[in-house]
Design an enzyme around this catalytic site. Structure first.
Site, PDB file in Angstrom:
ATOM      1  N   LYS A   1       0.771  -1.242   0.000  1.00  0.00           N
ATOM      2  CA  LYS A   1       0.000   0.000   0.000  1.00  0.00           C
ATOM      3  C   LYS A   1       0.803   1.294   0.000  1.00  0.00           C
ATOM      4  CE  LYS A   1      -4.442  -0.738  -0.170  1.00  0.00           C
ATOM      5  NZ  LYS A   1      -5.442   0.150  -0.774  1.00  0.00           N
TER       6      LYS A   1
ATOM      7  N   ASP B   1      -8.303  -0.336   6.529  1.00  0.00           N
ATOM      8  CA  ASP B   1      -8.493  -1.655   7.136  1.00  0.00           C
ATOM      9  C   ASP B   1      -7.182  -2.142   7.738  1.00  0.00           C
ATOM     10  OD1 ASP B   1     -11.221  -2.262   6.567  1.00  0.00           O
ATOM     11  OD2 ASP B   1     -10.676  -2.439   4.462  1.00  0.00           O
TER      12      ASP B   1
HETATM   13  C1  LIG Z   1      -3.675  -6.603   1.231  1.00  0.00           C
HETATM   14  C2  LIG Z   1      -4.626  -5.867   0.366  1.00  0.00           C
HETATM   15  N1  LIG Z   1      -4.909  -6.354  -0.833  1.00  0.00           N
HETATM   16  C3  LIG Z   1      -5.765  -5.723  -1.651  1.00  0.00           C
HETATM   17  C4  LIG Z   1      -6.397  -4.563  -1.262  1.00  0.00           C
HETATM   18  C5  LIG Z   1      -7.402  -3.943  -2.167  1.00  0.00           C
HETATM   19  O1  LIG Z   1      -7.100  -2.653  -2.566  1.00  0.00           O
HETATM   20  P1  LIG Z   1      -8.244  -1.698  -3.066  1.00  0.00           P
HETATM   21  O2  LIG Z   1      -9.011  -1.209  -1.891  1.00  0.00           O
HETATM   22  O3  LIG Z   1      -7.525  -0.640  -3.785  1.00  0.00           O
HETATM   23  O4  LIG Z   1      -9.137  -2.496  -3.955  1.00  0.00           O
HETATM   24  C6  LIG Z   1      -6.117  -4.027  -0.011  1.00  0.00           C
HETATM   25  C7  LIG Z   1      -6.744  -2.787   0.441  1.00  0.00           C
HETATM   26  O5  LIG Z   1      -6.559  -2.305   1.542  1.00  0.00           O
HETATM   27  C8  LIG Z   1      -5.212  -4.693   0.832  1.00  0.00           C
HETATM   28  O6  LIG Z   1      -4.909  -4.235   2.055  1.00  0.00           O
END
Ligand SMILES: Cc1ncc(COP(=O)(O)O)c(C=O)c1O
Length: 401
Positions: A79, A126
């Site tokens: 992220k 989150d």
């Molecule tokens: C580990 C992980 N994978 C995927 C995502 C998905 O990202 P997005 O919210 O941009 O769809 C998140 C989002 O917080 C994440 O923490």
């Protein structure tokens, strides 16, 4: 084996024409600029792309690649790529830096630091995005306020506090917590660094999405180096859809290579893109309620307005997955076959491997395998977007205790 627990619902999709203006921010020229910036950051290193030939042989596909984002900047998830680029662009605009040649040294010069005095970064998370923003804020010498929805794992709270941010856990779900953060940002005159877009709030999330294109830039070089420039399948997990939208658009705008077929993966509890594709009525469909799923990073019920057009223009399938599918993926990646590497994948990172294993091995039926075209010619690229960001749950899932 309890099959309904591993239920996967599929909505096939005929990709619409990808809008050139909407996809332009993620095209190769822009992606290279983002990559140059990331390379200027302390601790930057390309994350590894692993080939899993033994698993591919077992599942009956040509190749499986996992781009493992867990080592990214030492934060156990991808992220910070988005938060760092967005904060950089935001600061550059505010203090008048040349954003063509943005680099980390310019952003952290004493002169810039002084002009940023009094500014606070505000966001909702989150877990992973907020950790990225807290990390970026610390690099820039700024305070950060990070909101988290109810039910957040304590380890994720602690990881963000350890970076010096103020953390508030709300008693709301993710989407309502985002509205709370937006209000706070207005009240304290802070910069809202949110990784999802809605009408009237698109610039920062677009920068965040651009930041994610570094994953695609690195992965393309890495698969090419392995002699496979053109994976046939790209599995992208979605919460708000910023990650999936950015990577899909980046891949689709790269000249000279066939575009892989893209599957968008969500948990049942927060399957807003699946619901939107299923309705196919030209409107976005949100999912409300508690959004309770072990895939905490994907626990987002309101689709990003920037992401949907990009996914509608690139995806071939929208999948809604039971939690047990992510758990399966965590176990598969944690227990490699032959010489395949061991990969520690968190719940949201592992769902792609879970879909692949469920489709090819676990009797989801040849139907799913056929729908997804997972035959001996298939070369599948998965992105492990996080490591064990909730170690207690990782152990419960993988070890069973
Ligand atoms: C580990 C992980 N994978 C995927 C995502 C998905 O990202 P997005 O919210 O941009 O769809 C998140 C989002 O917080 C994440 O923490």
């Amino acid at each position: 084996m309890n099959l309904p627990q591993r239920e996967i619902l599929v909505q096939p999709w005929q990709p619409e024409a990808l809008d050139a203006a909407q996809s332009a921010p993620y095209a190769p020229g822009e992606a290279q600029r983002v990559l140059r910036f990331h390379r200027s950051m302390p601790g930057y290193a390309p994350t590894p792309l692993h080939s899993l030939p033994a698993l591919a042989a077992l599942l009956g596909v040509r190749a499986i690649y996992v781009k493992d984002e867990s080592p990214r900047f030492g934060l156990n998830a991808f992220k910070a790529l988005g938060g760092s680029w967005a904060a950089a662009r935001w600061v550059a605009e505010r203090v008048g830096l040349d954003d063509e040649h943005l680099n980390f040294a310019a952003l952290t010069s004493p002169n810039v630091r002084e002009r940023l005095q009094g500014l606070t970064l505000v966001t909702t998370t989150d877990g992973n995005h907020g950790r990225g923003i807290a990390w970026v804020a610390r690099q820039l010498g700024l305070p950060a306020i990070v909101y988290m929805p109810k039910g957040t794992a304590q380890e994720r709270v602690d990881n963000i506090r350890a970076l010096g941010a103020t953390v508030e856990v709300s008693d709301l779900n993710y989407d309502d917590t985002v509205r709370l953060a937006a209000r706070t940002a207005r009240e304290v005159g802070g910069a809202l660094m949110q990784d999802t877009a809605w009408p009237g709030y698109e610039q920062v999330p677009r920068w965040i999405m651009q930041g994610y294109t570094t994953i695609a830039s690195e992965a393309r070089e890495q698969v090419t180096a392995l002699g496979d420039a053109a994976p046939t399948h790209l599995f992208l997990q979605a919460g708000a859809g910023s990650f999936a939208g950015a990577l899909a658009a980046c891949w689709a705008t790269w000249p000279g290579q066939p575009v892989p077929r893209i599957a968008v993966l969500e948990p049942h509890a927060a399957n807003c893109f699946y619901a939107t594709a299923r309705a196919a009525d030209g409107h976005l469909h949100a999912v409300g309620g508690d959004l309770r799923t072990i895939m905490a990073g994907l626990s987002v019920g309101e689709p990003s307005t920037l992401a949907w057009p990009l996914l509608a223009g690139t995806a071939s399938w929208f999948l809604s997955c039971a939690d047990e599918v992510a758990a399966l993926g965590m176990r598969v990646l944690a227990s490699p076959l032959g010489q395949d590497p061991r990969i520690i994948a968190g719940e949201s990172g592992a769902v792609g491997a879970g879909v692949l294993a469920a489709a090819c091995l676990c009797g989801q039926g040849n139907a799913l395998r056929e729908i997804l075209g997972l035959d001996e010619h298939a070369s599948v690229l998965l992105i492990n977007t996080e490591g064990d960001t909730d170690r207690e749950n990782w152990r419960k899932v993988v070890w069973g205790c």
